[in-house]
Design an enzyme around this catalytic site. Structure first.
Site, PDB file in Angstrom:
ATOM      1  N   VAL A  88      43.548  38.540  42.004  1.00  0.00           N
ATOM      2  CA  VAL A  88      44.964  38.852  41.825  1.00  0.00           C
ATOM      3  C   VAL A  88      45.168  39.936  40.766  1.00  0.00           C
ATOM      4  O   VAL A  88      46.007  40.833  40.932  1.00  0.00           O
ATOM      5  CB  VAL A  88      45.744  37.579  41.425  1.00  0.00           C
ATOM      6  CG1 VAL A  88      47.192  37.914  41.078  1.00  0.00           C
ATOM      7  CG2 VAL A  88      45.695  36.563  42.554  1.00  0.00           C
ATOM      8  N   CYS A  89      44.378  39.872  39.675  1.00  0.00           N
ATOM      9  CA  CYS A  89      44.575  40.808  38.565  1.00  0.00           C
ATOM     10  C   CYS A  89      44.483  42.269  38.997  1.00  0.00           C
ATOM     11  O   CYS A  89      45.368  43.078  38.715  1.00  0.00           O
ATOM     12  CB  CYS A  89      43.561  40.535  37.454  1.00  0.00           C
ATOM     13  SG  CYS A  89      43.767  38.936  36.632  1.00  0.00           S
ATOM     14  N   LEU A  90      43.385  42.609  39.662  1.00  0.00           N
ATOM     15  CA  LEU A  90      43.138  44.009  39.999  1.00  0.00           C
ATOM     16  C   LEU A  90      43.633  44.407  41.380  1.00  0.00           C
ATOM     17  O   LEU A  90      43.784  45.595  41.665  1.00  0.00           O
ATOM     18  CB  LEU A  90      41.639  44.323  39.885  1.00  0.00           C
ATOM     19  CG  LEU A  90      41.012  44.075  38.510  1.00  0.00           C
ATOM     20  CD1 LEU A  90      39.605  44.642  38.456  1.00  0.00           C
ATOM     21  CD2 LEU A  90      41.857  44.680  37.395  1.00  0.00           C
ATOM     22  N   VAL A  94      47.859  44.486  38.132  1.00  0.00           N
ATOM     23  CA  VAL A  94      47.793  45.820  37.518  1.00  0.00           C
ATOM     24  C   VAL A  94      48.365  46.899  38.443  1.00  0.00           C
ATOM     25  O   VAL A  94      49.164  47.739  37.996  1.00  0.00           O
ATOM     26  CB  VAL A  94      46.363  46.172  37.090  1.00  0.00           C
ATOM     27  CG1 VAL A  94      46.325  47.583  36.497  1.00  0.00           C
ATOM     28  CG2 VAL A  94      45.836  45.167  36.062  1.00  0.00           C
TER      29      VAL A  94
END
Length: 205
Positions: A88-90, A94
């Site tokens: 999910v983060c990248l 972001v």
């Protein structure tokens, strides 16, 4: 002082390495709208993302919170745990900020900042992997001091590994104006991406 709640939880890939049944100590969130985050942690610094080695002294990357937030309009968001290319983060978090950077500029935002309880070289690697350093400022919070000052911490330290703390921050976002929190969004689950994305906070500015 923030109280502590003990809760049993199952394994979560977002918090990589947490075993089934591990005890998680949740520090009740202290940060809220109106919180002066510079006053809450006057001696805390964040480490600007950078690669290890080189000729620049390590202390040159340490940035006092007042230099980041005072007299500025800042959007900041936090990444939890391990960020992977397929996570999910990248894949979502972001990029949502990177792809909307012009909209933030139109709203007179001085800087968009990404932070995580990680060493600055790790955060730097994330930034390079998704080519976001030109749009977003990345900072590491190696010992979790910044997040602890706001109560945005989850302690995953195993009792028998007390010599090495394993602190993680939740997935979150905030609008900070002259050091004061104007908007704060914290995901209930770090694997979720419902309230901390760029599209949400753009509507709150």
């Amino acid at each position: 002082m923030a109280s502590t709640i003990l809760k049993r939880t199952s394994c979560s890939s977002a918090f990589g390495g947490l075993r089934i049944g591990a005890a998680v100590r949740y520090l009740v969130t202290k940060a809220e709208v109106g919180t002066d985050i510079v006053a809450a942690a006057p001696n805390v610094t964040l480490e600007k993302a950078h690669m290890l080695g080189g000729r620049v002294p390590p202390k040159s990357y340490s940035t006092p919170l007042k230099d980041i937030f005072k007299d500025k309009k800042v959007v900041i968001f936090g990444l939890p745990g391990e960020a992977t290319r397929r996570g999910v983060c990248l894949q979502q978090h972001v990029p949502s900020y990177k792809n909307n950077i012009d909209k933030f500029k139109a709203e007179k935002i001085d800087s968009v900042i990404c932070v995580s309880i990680k060493y600055p070289n790790v955060v730097d690697m994330w930034a390079m992997n998704i080519e976001a350093k030109d749009a977003i400022e990345f900072y590491g919070d190696p010992d979790g001091s910044f997040h602890k000052s706001l109560g945005l911490v989850k302690d995953l330290t195993e009792p028998w590994l007390s010599f090495k703390a394993d602190l993680r921050n939740p997935r979150w976002s905030a609008l900070v104006v002259d050091g004061r929190v104007k908007v704060l969004n914290v995901e209930e689950n770090p694997s979720e991406f419902k309230v901390s994305g760029a599209e949400v906070i753009l509507k709150q500015i």
